[in-house]
Design an enzyme around this catalytic site. Structure first.
Site, PDB file in Angstrom:
ATOM      1  N   HIS A 189       5.461  -6.535   8.104  1.00 60.66           N
ATOM      2  CA  HIS A 189       5.274  -7.920   8.534  1.00 60.66           C
ATOM      3  C   HIS A 189       5.570  -8.884   7.389  1.00 60.66           C
ATOM      4  O   HIS A 189       4.680  -9.540   6.854  1.00 60.66           O
ATOM      5  CB  HIS A 189       3.844  -8.124   9.054  1.00 60.66           C
ATOM      6  CG  HIS A 189       3.609  -7.484  10.389  1.00 60.66           C
ATOM      7  ND1 HIS A 189       2.430  -6.889  10.742  1.00 60.66           N
ATOM      8  CD2 HIS A 189       4.439  -7.329  11.447  1.00 60.66           C
ATOM      9  CE1 HIS A 189       2.527  -6.409  11.966  1.00 60.66           C
ATOM     10  NE2 HIS A 189       3.725  -6.660  12.413  1.00 60.66           N
TER      11      HIS A 189
ATOM     12  N   GLU B  42       0.181  -0.806  15.421  1.00 62.20           N
ATOM     13  CA  GLU B  42      -0.612   0.392  15.156  1.00 62.20           C
ATOM     14  C   GLU B  42      -1.540   0.704  16.325  1.00 62.20           C
ATOM     15  O   GLU B  42      -1.648   1.866  16.756  1.00 62.20           O
ATOM     16  CB  GLU B  42      -1.438   0.214  13.877  1.00 62.20           C
ATOM     17  CG  GLU B  42      -2.339   1.398  13.582  1.00 62.20           C
ATOM     18  CD  GLU B  42      -3.324   1.139  12.458  1.00 62.20           C
ATOM     19  OE1 GLU B  42      -4.429   1.722  12.494  1.00 62.20           O
ATOM     20  OE2 GLU B  42      -2.997   0.359  11.541  1.00 62.20           O
TER      21      GLU B  42
ATOM     22  N   SER C 276       1.033 -10.670   9.470  1.00 62.60           N
ATOM     23  CA  SER C 276       0.345  -9.556   8.827  1.00 62.60           C
ATOM     24  C   SER C 276      -1.162  -9.673   9.016  1.00 62.60           C
ATOM     25  O   SER C 276      -1.796 -10.601   8.518  1.00 62.60           O
ATOM     26  CB  SER C 276       0.673  -9.532   7.327  1.00 62.60           C
ATOM     27  OG  SER C 276      -0.164  -8.636   6.641  1.00 62.60           O
TER      28      SER C 276
ATOM     29  N   HIS D  28       3.228   1.819  11.273  1.00 57.36           N
ATOM     30  CA  HIS D  28       2.290   1.643  12.380  1.00 57.36           C
ATOM     31  C   HIS D  28       2.325   2.788  13.383  1.00 57.36           C
ATOM     32  O   HIS D  28       1.410   2.939  14.188  1.00 57.36           O
ATOM     33  CB  HIS D  28       2.605   0.339  13.132  1.00 57.36           C
ATOM     34  CG  HIS D  28       2.443  -0.884  12.309  1.00 57.36           C
ATOM     35  ND1 HIS D  28       3.238  -1.998  12.464  1.00 57.36           N
ATOM     36  CD2 HIS D  28       1.590  -1.170  11.315  1.00 57.36           C
ATOM     37  CE1 HIS D  28       2.879  -2.921  11.589  1.00 57.36           C
ATOM     38  NE2 HIS D  28       1.877  -2.452  10.891  1.00 57.36           N
TER      39      HIS D  28
ATOM     40  N   CYS E 138       0.868  -1.180   0.000  1.00 54.91           N
ATOM     41  CA  CYS E 138       0.000   0.000   0.000  1.00 54.91           C
ATOM     42  C   CYS E 138       0.903   1.227   0.000  1.00 54.91           C
ATOM     43  O   CYS E 138       2.126   1.127   0.161  1.00 54.91           O
ATOM     44  CB  CYS E 138      -0.904  -0.004   1.232  1.00 54.91           C
ATOM     45  SG  CYS E 138      -0.013   0.145   2.800  1.00 54.91           S
TER      46      CYS E 138
ATOM     47  N   THR F 279      -6.421   0.600  10.882  1.00 62.82           N
ATOM     48  CA  THR F 279      -6.553   0.901   9.459  1.00 62.82           C
ATOM     49  C   THR F 279      -6.690  -0.333   8.581  1.00 62.82           C
ATOM     50  O   THR F 279      -7.233  -0.260   7.483  1.00 62.82           O
ATOM     51  CB  THR F 279      -5.349   1.724   8.948  1.00 62.82           C
ATOM     52  OG1 THR F 279      -4.140   1.011   9.236  1.00 62.82           O
ATOM     53  CG2 THR F 279      -5.319   3.086   9.612  1.00 62.82           C
TER      54      THR F 279
END
Length: 296
Positions: free
Chosen positions: A44, A128, A232, A76, A12, A172
Site C-alpha cells: 500500500h 489479508e 495502509s 496479504h 517489515c 496481522t
C-alpha cells in the site's frame, strides 16, 4: 528543528520478502520474455507501485484481465479459489504470502472444519482479511473492527448468542490494544453463553514493535509525522496511536505532503508504516531537517 526517527519503522520482513520476490520475477520475466504482474497492489504505497509500473509490472486482480505470465501473490495472501483460477489460466504464481498470514489461513481452515464460528478482528475490505475468509469452510464467519461490533455475531431466536464455539484471530496489522479489548469481551460473552472460546496471537510482532517504538518516541517529541500510503492500515493505526498519545500528528505519503505547520515545532518525531520504502523515509527526514538537526 530536531528530527528524531522511531527505532522501528519501514518495511517489515513479510513486505521485504514480497518485494524481493517481485524483483526476482522482474529479472526472470526479462530473461524469458514474460509479462510480470502483481495480483493486487503488492504494497500500500502508490509511489512504490508507480515505480514498479515504470519497470513493466502491471497490477491485475483476475486472470481474465491479462495474458498469462509471472504473477506475484502479495504478502496479504489470496483466496484459494482465485489462486486456482490463475493456475488454470496458465499463470506462473510466485507466492509472496506472509508466513503469519499463512498461519492464520491454516488455523481458520482447521477450526471452521470442526464447526467453530470464526471471528476476525480487522478491516473487512482488507486484502489479508479477504484471503483468510477464503479459507473458512462454512458461512459462520464475522469481521469486526471494534468492541461495539461484537453484536454482529449471530443471535438465536431466543435472543441469546448461539451456543457455538468461537475462534478469534486478528488481522496481522490490527491494533493490539483494540484487540485486547475485543478478546476480553468475547471471552466473557462466551463464558456467559456457555460456549467454548479460543484465540491465538496473530498480530505481527513488527506491528507491536512499531506501536511500542512510537509510544517511546512520543515521550521525547512535540509532534509526529507518520509516513505511509493512505490505504495502509498499519500506517493509519500508527497515526491514530500518535494522536492518542496527545501529540500533533500528520499522516503523509511523501515529502511533498509535509504541512507548513510541522515547522512550528522544535522536536518532531518520524515513523513509517510497514509498507513504506526506506528511500521515502529518507526524503521526508531530509526535507524536514533541511540538512540540520537530524538525530538518528
Amino acid at each position: 528543528m530536531i528530527i528524531r526517527r522511531s527505532e522501528v519503522m519501514g518495511f517489515c520482513s513479510g513486505v521485504n520478502r514480497a518485494v524481493e520476490l517481485l524483483e526476482k520475477a522482474i529479472a526472470r520475466g526479462e530473461q524469458e520474455g514474460l509479462p510480470v504482474y502483481s495480483i493486487g497492489p503488492l504494497i500500500h504505497n502508490q509511489r512504490f507501485l508507480d515505480h514498479m509500473g515504470e519497470r513493466g509490472v502491471s497490477i491485475i486482480r483476475k486472470p481474465e484481465e491479462a495474458p498469462p505470465g509471472i504473477a506475484v501473490i502479495r504478502a496479504h495472501g489470496m483466496d484459494p479459489e482465485l489462486r486456482e483460477s490463475f493456475r488454470k489460466a496458465g499463470f506462473q504464481l510466485v507466492d509472496g504470502t506472509c508466513g503469519r498470514v499463512k498461519r492464520s489461513q491454516q488455523m481458520v481452515e482447521k477450526y471452521s472444519k470442526q464447526g467453530w464460528a470464526i471471528v476476525i478482528a480487522g478491516d473487512e475490505g482488507h486484502g489479508e482479511v479477504k484471503s483468510i475468509l477464503g479459507h473458512v469452510m462454512h458461512e459462520e464467519a464475522y469481521v469486526i473492527k471494534n468492541l461495539q461490533e461484537i453484536q454482529k455475531l449471530a443471535i438465536g431466536e431466543d435472543g441469546q448468542r448461539k451456543h457455538q464455539p468461537v475462534f478469534l484471530i486478528a488481522q496481522t496489522t490490527f491494533s493490539p490494544y483494540i484487540y485486547a479489548e475485543i478478546q476480553n469481551a468475547m471471552q466473557k460473552s462466551c463464558e456467559e453463553a456457555g460456549c467454548s472460546f479460543e484465540t491465538i496471537d496473530t498480530i505481527c510482532s513488527a506491528t507491536m514493535m512499531r506501536q511500542e517504538a512510537l509510544k517511546k518516541l512520543c515521550d521525547s517529541v512535540d509532534a509526529v509525522v507518520v509516513i505511509g500510503g493512505k490505504a495502509s492500515a498499519n500506517t493509519r493505526r500508527l497515526y491514530e496511536r500518535a494522536l492518542s498519545c496527545g501529540k500533533a500528528a500528520w499522516h503523509i505519503s511523501g515529502a511533498g505532503e509535509i504541512p507548513e505547520e510541522v515547522f512550528t515545532y522544535s522536536r518532531v518525531g518520524v515513523t513509517a508504516g510497514a509498507s513504506t520504502p526506506a528511500w521515502i523515509i529518507d526524503e521526508v527526514t531530509n526535507r524536514l531537517a533541511g540538512l540540520e538537526g537530524l538525530e538518528e
